[in-house]
Write an enzyme that holds these catalytic residues in place. Structure first.
Site: not given
Ligand code: PMP
Length: 360
Positions: A102, A171, A195
């Site tokens: 990511w 992030d 999530k």
């Protein structure tokens, strides 16, 4: 209904009571005679949902008044572009820490906008640990990191403290709301909701007002953080249902006892699984270095590919869902976000023990 233990990496398990509440209110939201999805985003009823979600986030995460909470769309992936488009100019350099796929993707988008520098990386270690020894470039626009590496199963324990003029951007898609964090050390936090926060559709951004002032004025309207801050995230139609679900998840977190309780419970769940891995005499191998292990995504391998396939197959038959590792790395991964219960983790440990006894 079939009993399922949901270890999906995202979208992921939601608290059962939240789903039940949404079901109860589904057709008739607070006596409006309509579903929350059918309300105008300019209505009083929707506005109260919107404000509740924002206020609860501020309360639970202890966000100071010097920050704004924004609701955006496009997932965390659109933030990869929004961040450099707002803050990377021709005369500064975007700094990235590479700790997994990511962060690589975030860097790739920034490279399209301007000059970038890799301040630290654990790529040479197969991303099995959190990188150390950060070296900033000259004139850094910001330093970006991924607080929890969903695919590799590593997590920053503590955030680096930077010189006052260097904004830290995190992030936190896969660990926001899982633990207490020092918001004031971070200038911008972003997270896709799917999530720990709710269903997919809304992206939460927590940004310091100081950084907000630095948004590039030529940034497209819908990518400019100021648009959201100035319009209470209601410049255009927000993802109303996702924000409603977020408000229910936040209420649940608060009822549970807030982040102190959630963090403690997440530790217990993670310890249970890591303990099982460590006591398996090498049958299960944790892929992350011990001091970098994630409390959200527990990644491990079995001795052979065949055993891994058999493990995943038998697990599925017993109702364990989502245990295959990310397609980039293979192996196994148990994602144990806030809504995954201790009971589910205990059931998984029992399954792992039995599988080992039957296949050693
Ligand atoms: N960052 C991290 C840490 C992630 O785990 C994910 C999704 N799994 C993303 C970014 C991308 O998120 P989205 O799908 O919301 O764009």
């Amino acid at each position: 209904m079939k009993k399922v233990y949901n270890f999906n990496a995202g979208p992921a398990a939601l608290p059962k009571t939240v789903l039940e509440k949404a079901q109860q209110e589904f057709l008739n939201f607070q006596n409006t005679g309509m579903s929350v999805m059918e309300l105008s985003h300019r209505s009083e009823e929707y506005e109260s949902v919107h404000v509740k979600a924002s206020n609860l986030l501020k309360e639970i995460l202890e966000v100071p008044d010097t920050y704004e909470v924004l609701f955006m769309q496009g997932g965390a992936s659109l933030q990869f572009s929004a961040i450099p488009m707002n803050f990377l100019h021709s005369n500064n350099i975007a700094n990235y820490i590479l700790s997994g796929s990511w962060s690589e993707k975030a860097l790739k988008e920034a490279e399209k906008i301007g000059n970038c520098h890799i301040a630290s990386s654990s790529k040479d270690k197969g991303y099995s640990s959190i990188p150390s020894a950060i070296q900033l470039s000259k004139n850094p626009a910001y330093l970006h990191l991924t607080s929890n590496n969903t695919i590799f199963g590593t997590q920053w324990r503590e955030f680096p403290v930077l010189p006052a003029n260097v904004p830290l951007i995190a992030d936190m898609s896969s660990d926001i709301l899982s633990r207490k964090i020092p918001i004031e050390d971070i200038s911008l936090i972003y997270a896709g909701a799917q999530k720990n926060l709710g269903p997919s559709g809304v992206t939460v951004v927590i940004i310091s007002k100081q950084l907000l002032e630095q948004c590039h004025k030529n940034t497209p309207t819908m990518l400019n953080y100021q648009t959201y801050a100035e319009n209470n995230s209601l410049y255009n139609t927000p993802p109303t249902f996702s924000i409603y679900m977020l408000s229910l998840v936040l209420e649940w977190v608060k009822e549970q006892g807030g982040l102190t309780y959630i963090e403690e419970k997440n530790h217990q769940k993670a310890q249970l699984l890591y303990h099982a891995i460590d006591l398996s005499e090498g049958f299960y191998t944790g892929t992350a270095k011990k001091d970098s292990r994630s409390f959200m995504n527990v990644t491990f391998t079995l001795p052979t590919k065949e055993l891994t396939q058999l493990f995943l197959h038998q697990a599925k038959e017993k109702g364990f869902v989502g245990l295959a590792g990310h397609r980039l790395v293979g192996g196994c991964r148990a994602s144990i976000y806030n809504a995954v219960t201790l009971e589910s983790c205990k059931a998984l440990v029992e399954f792992m023990d039995n599988f080992q006894s039957n296949n050693r």
